[in-house]
Write a protein that holds these residues in place. Sequence first.
Motif, PDB file in Angstrom:
ATOM      1  N   ARG A  98      30.066  38.500  38.007  1.00  0.00           N
ATOM      2  CA  ARG A  98      31.095  37.585  38.506  1.00  0.00           C
ATOM      3  C   ARG A  98      32.130  38.370  39.290  1.00  0.00           C
ATOM      4  O   ARG A  98      32.465  39.508  38.918  1.00  0.00           O
ATOM      5  CB  ARG A  98      31.745  36.826  37.351  1.00  0.00           C
ATOM      6  CG  ARG A  98      32.350  37.714  36.321  1.00  0.00           C
ATOM      7  CD  ARG A  98      32.344  37.168  34.915  1.00  0.00           C
ATOM      8  NE  ARG A  98      31.062  36.681  34.475  1.00  0.00           N
ATOM      9  CZ  ARG A  98      30.119  37.427  33.918  1.00  0.00           C
ATOM     10  NH1 ARG A  98      30.321  38.734  33.783  1.00  0.00           N
ATOM     11  NH2 ARG A  98      28.985  36.918  33.520  1.00  0.00           N
TER      12      ARG A  98
ATOM     13  N   ALA B 122      39.831  32.878  44.249  1.00  0.00           N
ATOM     14  CA  ALA B 122      38.419  32.484  44.300  1.00  0.00           C
ATOM     15  C   ALA B 122      37.637  33.265  43.258  1.00  0.00           C
ATOM     16  O   ALA B 122      38.002  34.387  42.889  1.00  0.00           O
ATOM     17  CB  ALA B 122      37.836  32.754  45.690  1.00  0.00           C
TER      18      ALA B 122
ATOM     19  N   ASP C  75      33.260  33.671  41.714  1.00  0.00           N
ATOM     20  CA  ASP C  75      31.873  33.275  41.875  1.00  0.00           C
ATOM     21  C   ASP C  75      31.022  34.039  40.866  1.00  0.00           C
ATOM     22  O   ASP C  75      31.359  35.167  40.473  1.00  0.00           O
ATOM     23  CB  ASP C  75      31.371  33.574  43.297  1.00  0.00           C
ATOM     24  CG  ASP C  75      30.017  32.930  43.561  1.00  0.00           C
ATOM     25  OD1 ASP C  75      29.914  31.698  43.413  1.00  0.00           O
ATOM     26  OD2 ASP C  75      29.074  33.658  43.914  1.00  0.00           O
TER      27      ASP C  75
ATOM     28  N   CYS D 156      26.852  35.038  39.773  1.00  0.00           N
ATOM     29  CA  CYS D 156      25.442  35.094  40.169  1.00  0.00           C
ATOM     30  C   CYS D 156      24.623  35.560  38.974  1.00  0.00           C
ATOM     31  O   CYS D 156      24.880  36.633  38.413  1.00  0.00           O
ATOM     32  CB  CYS D 156      25.258  36.061  41.338  1.00  0.00           C
ATOM     33  SG  CYS D 156      23.534  36.243  41.873  1.00  0.00           S
TER      34      CYS D 156
ATOM     35  N   SER E 227      26.152  38.631  46.945  1.00  0.00           N
ATOM     36  CA  SER E 227      26.329  37.182  46.878  1.00  0.00           C
ATOM     37  C   SER E 227      27.735  36.792  46.429  1.00  0.00           C
ATOM     38  O   SER E 227      28.386  35.948  47.046  1.00  0.00           O
ATOM     39  CB  SER E 227      25.288  36.592  45.914  1.00  0.00           C
ATOM     40  OG  SER E 227      25.545  35.235  45.662  1.00  0.00           O
ATOM     41  N   THR E 228      28.216  37.425  45.351  1.00  0.00           N
ATOM     42  CA  THR E 228      29.504  37.004  44.790  1.00  0.00           C
ATOM     43  C   THR E 228      30.685  37.441  45.639  1.00  0.00           C
ATOM     44  O   THR E 228      31.634  36.673  45.836  1.00  0.00           O
ATOM     45  CB  THR E 228      29.677  37.547  43.356  1.00  0.00           C
ATOM     46  OG1 THR E 228      29.528  38.968  43.356  1.00  0.00           O
ATOM     47  CG2 THR E 228      28.668  36.933  42.410  1.00  0.00           C
TER      48      THR E 228
ATOM     49  N   LYS F 199      30.720  38.120  48.927  1.00  0.00           N
ATOM     50  CA  LYS F 199      30.741  37.307  50.150  1.00  0.00           C
ATOM     51  C   LYS F 199      31.277  35.904  49.864  1.00  0.00           C
ATOM     52  O   LYS F 199      32.028  35.325  50.656  1.00  0.00           O
ATOM     53  CB  LYS F 199      29.341  37.230  50.756  1.00  0.00           C
ATOM     54  CG  LYS F 199      28.901  38.516  51.437  1.00  0.00           C
ATOM     55  CD  LYS F 199      27.442  38.490  51.835  1.00  0.00           C
ATOM     56  CE  LYS F 199      27.180  37.548  52.974  1.00  0.00           C
ATOM     57  NZ  LYS F 199      25.778  37.661  53.459  1.00  0.00           N
ATOM     58  N   SER F 200      30.918  35.372  48.712  1.00  0.00           N
ATOM     59  CA  SER F 200      31.364  34.025  48.350  1.00  0.00           C
ATOM     60  C   SER F 200      32.876  33.959  48.168  1.00  0.00           C
ATOM     61  O   SER F 200      33.527  33.056  48.694  1.00  0.00           O
ATOM     62  CB  SER F 200      30.662  33.562  47.074  1.00  0.00           C
ATOM     63  OG  SER F 200      31.163  32.318  46.650  1.00  0.00           O
ATOM     64  N   VAL F 201      33.448  34.920  47.412  1.00  0.00           N
ATOM     65  CA  VAL F 201      34.898  34.836  47.174  1.00  0.00           C
ATOM     66  C   VAL F 201      35.695  35.114  48.440  1.00  0.00           C
ATOM     67  O   VAL F 201      36.766  34.530  48.646  1.00  0.00           O
ATOM     68  CB  VAL F 201      35.353  35.772  46.026  1.00  0.00           C
ATOM     69  CG1 VAL F 201      34.704  35.354  44.718  1.00  0.00           C
ATOM     70  CG2 VAL F 201      35.098  37.234  46.324  1.00  0.00           C
TER      71      VAL F 201
ATOM     72  N   ALA G 255      34.708  34.263  51.456  1.00  0.00           N
ATOM     73  CA  ALA G 255      34.614  33.020  52.244  1.00  0.00           C
ATOM     74  C   ALA G 255      35.488  31.926  51.643  1.00  0.00           C
ATOM     75  O   ALA G 255      36.179  31.200  52.375  1.00  0.00           O
ATOM     76  CB  ALA G 255      33.157  32.566  52.303  1.00  0.00           C
ATOM     77  N   GLN G 256      35.471  31.788  50.314  1.00  0.00           N
ATOM     78  CA  GLN G 256      36.281  30.759  49.661  1.00  0.00           C
ATOM     79  C   GLN G 256      37.763  30.957  49.917  1.00  0.00           C
ATOM     80  O   GLN G 256      38.498  30.002  50.197  1.00  0.00           O
ATOM     81  CB  GLN G 256      36.049  30.786  48.148  1.00  0.00           C
ATOM     82  CG  GLN G 256      34.714  30.288  47.654  1.00  0.00           C
ATOM     83  CD  GLN G 256      34.637  30.444  46.144  1.00  0.00           C
ATOM     84  OE1 GLN G 256      35.495  29.973  45.409  1.00  0.00           O
ATOM     85  NE2 GLN G 256      33.602  31.119  45.684  1.00  0.00           N
TER      86      GLN G 256
END
Length: 555
Positions: free
Chosen positions: A16, A29, A31, A33, A64-65, A67-69, A71-72
């Motif tokens: 996470r 943010a 995320d 995975c 994945s995580t 990049k996600s946070v 972007a969020q």
Amino acid sequence: MKNYVIGLDYGSDSVRAVLIDTENGHELASDVCHYKRWKNNEYCNPSINQFRQHPLDHIEGLESTIKSVVAQANVNPSEIKSICIDTTGSSPIPVTADGTPLSLTKEFEHNPNAMMILWKDHTAINEANEINELAASWGGEDFTKYEGGIYSSEWFWAKILHIVREDEAVKNAAHSWMEHCDYMTFMLIDDKDLATFKRSRCAAGHKAMWHEDWNGLPPEEFLTKLDPYLAQLRGKLYNETYTSDLVAGKLNQEWATRLGLTTDTIIAVGTFDAHSGAVGAKIDEHALVRVMGTSTCDIIVASHEAVGSKTVKGICGQVDGSVIPGYIGLEAGQSAFGDVLAWFKDTLSWPLNNLVYNSAILSDEQKAQLKDEVESNFIKTLTEQAEAIPLSESIPTALDWVNGRRTPDANQGLKSAMTNLSLGTKAPHIFKALINSICFGSKKIVDRFEEEGVRIDSVIGIGGVARKSPFIMQTLANVLNKPIKVCASDQAPALGAAIYAAVAAGIYPNVIEAAKKMGSDFESEYFPQADQIEKYQELMDSYSVLSQFVESITK
């Protein structure tokens, strides 16, 4: 200009990431995975306590995580100042001379011995016994004394020794070995020299017998007596170690591009999840932080004056700076906590999985709906019925050793047991007994610290169990006879990593000041119930009698 940091927390099942505002600890943010190979039980064999993880699960999860946070949160990448990574441990992995895990090469991509040896892997029990016997008999320094006096099969040297004896190809191909938290940090930084890379003080001190008293790792003379391979390996490892408020390097160009960040992003020295979680929970002296998930890690910090030259017996180490620089970090824990209840759930689920969900009478849609309904109510219903059983009723006595015993006095060869079963014993009675057992195991840890002169005034609970099960937390408060505060953050270890990252980036002068501003609040508190304490003590006495008996007959 705002300052943001990222904390990355690797657990047993998932990774996470949190993106945190350093001004106030606000989470912009997050995320999660889950590891797909691990979820499919690849490279594991529970029947022999073999638990291995492929580094691709961790690499893919990181990308994945993060990049996600990013972007969020939709913040300027230049405002993301630092990243710190915490992981499980001891979870070592064999690497090539340039720091590439063997399992990322073609020859070893499916070899479990080339994977990360997860903390809960207990295949090295014999090797741990060898280390303990030699440390006690060789006539020189006892290199286990700062690790509780008993070296565990869960730790660095025992695991490496087991693998190289079992797999000649891995032994010959491995240039060195790295802890999980060190490898993930090394992967991100720009300086790719293994010889000068800053290894984690937390990992080295608690799991690899590193200590200032003998100028680093155990000497070649001692390691040679275990196996000449270990002596040769020592020269390819490290002498110095570093606390996680320090800079390991800057983000390299490859990963800056992949993550959408800049090469000015600082990467802090890595650490372990429990120690990071204690920081996220704003740990203070005389407070025991319990990271409660599949297993537990119990963390205390103490001043040098309070500890002095004393070595606490039967714990998982005492290390200067492993939690807060300037303080001694002391670690204990249980090899199974939530895992005890998960085992019982899996056992009760056997007829459902093998009969009900395979029934020809039900349609696929009905099976799916039934499975969802059972899953959502299984533990909830067991808990409600177990909680309703009065302590005056006959309740079995169980041991929490389904995955061995971590502390006090590590012994991974121990097994669980249960007494006082009768025809009146139902599933909720056993469930209540298992909850009692994990709380009694916790009490043994608290008792050991206090017997050794480490004062505990209060307990802080973090993790999924602490937040989701009031029944367990109230039982624990009654058994320990101490108040327990529950950390409000879902992501205390990741938040702690973010706090380290903020200090490494120079945003705060030290971990204590950063934690005051960024650490988690508390959402609830449990107090001992006066009318329950005496009865739980009687049940605790039964637990002690059973534990002594089982240990006496264990070969």
